[in-house]
Design an enzyme around this catalytic site. Structure first.
Site, PDB file in Angstrom:
ATOM      1  N   THR A  11       0.670  -1.265   0.009  1.00 46.98           N
ATOM      2  CA  THR A  11       0.020   0.123  -0.104  1.00 46.98           C
ATOM      3  C   THR A  11       0.787   1.330  -0.101  1.00 46.98           C
ATOM      4  O   THR A  11       0.281   2.321   0.005  1.00 46.98           O
ATOM      5  CB  THR A  11      -1.077  -0.040   1.182  1.00 46.98           C
ATOM      6  N   ALA A  12       2.029   1.250   0.187  1.00 46.44           N
ATOM      7  CA  ALA A  12       2.889   2.420   0.468  1.00 46.44           C
ATOM      8  C   ALA A  12       4.391   1.987   0.509  1.00 46.44           C
ATOM      9  O   ALA A  12       4.928   0.942   0.518  1.00 46.44           O
ATOM     10  CB  ALA A  12       2.703   3.259   1.596  1.00 46.44           C
ATOM     11  N   VAL A  61      -0.895  -9.888   7.135  1.00 42.51           N
ATOM     12  CA  VAL A  61      -0.151 -10.957   7.293  1.00 42.51           C
ATOM     13  C   VAL A  61      -0.190 -11.759   8.673  1.00 42.51           C
ATOM     14  O   VAL A  61       0.274 -12.899   8.651  1.00 42.51           O
ATOM     15  CB  VAL A  61       1.112 -10.936   6.656  1.00 42.51           C
ATOM     16  N   ASN A  87       7.714  -8.274   1.995  1.00 40.16           N
ATOM     17  CA  ASN A  87       7.960  -6.573   2.182  1.00 40.16           C
ATOM     18  C   ASN A  87       7.380  -6.155   3.598  1.00 40.16           C
ATOM     19  O   ASN A  87       8.007  -5.285   4.188  1.00 40.16           O
ATOM     20  CB  ASN A  87       7.677  -5.897   0.991  1.00 40.16           C
ATOM     21  N   TYR A 153      13.263  -4.740  17.300  1.00 43.09           N
ATOM     22  CA  TYR A 153      13.156  -4.331  15.869  1.00 43.09           C
ATOM     23  C   TYR A 153      14.256  -5.177  15.183  1.00 43.09           C
ATOM     24  O   TYR A 153      14.156  -6.054  14.281  1.00 43.09           O
ATOM     25  CB  TYR A 153      13.072  -3.074  15.373  1.00 43.09           C
ATOM     26  N   LYS A 157      14.558  -8.593  12.428  1.00 45.30           N
ATOM     27  CA  LYS A 157      15.248  -8.199  11.077  1.00 45.30           C
ATOM     28  C   LYS A 157      16.558  -9.346  11.153  1.00 45.30           C
ATOM     29  O   LYS A 157      16.683  -9.954   9.918  1.00 45.30           O
ATOM     30  CB  LYS A 157      15.461  -6.930  10.850  1.00 45.30           C
ATOM     31  N   GLY A 184      19.468   0.481   4.150  1.00 44.70           N
ATOM     32  CA  GLY A 184      19.992   1.295   5.270  1.00 44.70           C
ATOM     33  C   GLY A 184      18.447   2.212   5.263  1.00 44.70           C
ATOM     34  O   GLY A 184      17.496   1.800   5.460  1.00 44.70           O
ATOM     35  N   GLU A 189       7.126   5.964   5.043  1.00 45.44           N
ATOM     36  CA  GLU A 189       6.209   5.999   6.152  1.00 45.44           C
ATOM     37  C   GLU A 189       6.997   5.157   7.612  1.00 45.44           C
ATOM     38  O   GLU A 189       6.464   5.312   8.537  1.00 45.44           O
ATOM     39  CB  GLU A 189       4.635   5.288   5.762  1.00 45.44           C
TER      40      GLU A 189
END
Length: 252
Positions: A11-12, A61, A87, A153, A157, A184, A189
């Protein structure tokens, strides 16, 4: 035959830019995301500008049952998926671990790790059946290094980086490519979400230097996706020129 790409978080930002780039390259695209209005706008743009077929799916998801139901109900003409772009992902908050907000942790873990697993588990058997496919996971510099305020976070990742390597081994005998792209600092958003809607704080992140843009990552996705069958790009780390590490940025 036209190839099909399935894109999460379309969406973005990076997802949207990749959808446009892949459509421009000649892919029909399946767009998935939570915001129906944004999906519809992107669908119209791709159809009108690039004349590719588009299927939009309102999908979170994090919801395993919805993921499985949605994938199982794909029209037959959309089940020959050539490329899966994992993504969808986010960072929420910058608290130290001892002050961490549990709900923030849950959102990041459920989206960045579990969501990626749910989608890949649902779609990869279709690729395995055809002995053909390519999975590209969007990781992050946060999957290579840990920085202050990034604890959970960064952990998610790092998990995606490890899962990518595991997928590559598991998919090897099935002739399925598995790649990752670790950006990086990209101005999307992302920081607005991280700072929970505080645009002023988000804007400060990118002041004083030129960051990456979503289109830069889309260019990389296109490059990886269009290599010959015998070539796989395992991992790509992309940084703004002004950024040397997760913490070191040359701001003027």
């Amino acid at each position: 035959m036209t190839k099909i790409a399935f894109i999460t978080g379309a969406t973005a930002g990076i997802g949207k830019a990749c959808a446009i780039k892949l459509a421009k390259t000649g892919y029909d695209v399946i767009l998935s995301g939570r915001r129906e209005d944004q999906l519809n706008l992107l669908k119209t743009e791709i159809q009108s500008k690039y004349h590719q077929k588009v299927l939009s799916l309102v999908l979170d998801v994090r919801n395993q049952s919805d993921v499985n139901e949605t994938i199982n109900k794909l029209p037959i003409e959309w089940k020959q998926i050539d490329l899966l772009l994992n993504n969808a992902g986010l960072a929420v908050g910058v608290s130290s671990l001892q002050d961490g907000v549990i709900d923030d942790w849950e959102r990041m873990i459920d989206t960045n790790i579990k969501g990626l697993l749910y989608i890949t588990r649902a779609l990869s058997p279709m690729m395995i059946k055809r002995k053909h496919g390519h999975i590209i996971n969007i990781t992050s510099i946060a999957g290579k290094e840990v920085y202050p305020g990034g604890n959970v976070y960064c952990a998610t990742k790092h998990a995606v980086d490890a899962l990518t390597k595991g997928m590559r081994i598991d998919m090897l005998e099935h002739n399925i490519k598995v790649s990752s792209i670790a950006p990086g600092m990209v101005e999307t958003e992302f920081s607005i979400v991280r700072f929970k809607g505080d645009k002023e704080k988000a804007d400060q992140v990118y002041k004083g230097f030129t960051p990456l843009y979503a289109e830069d990552i889309a260019d990389a996705v296109e490059f990886i996706a269009t290599r010959p069958d015998h070539v796989n790009i395992n991992d790509m780390l992309i940084m703004p020129t002004a950024q040397a590490s997760a913490r070191d940025v040359n701001k003027k």
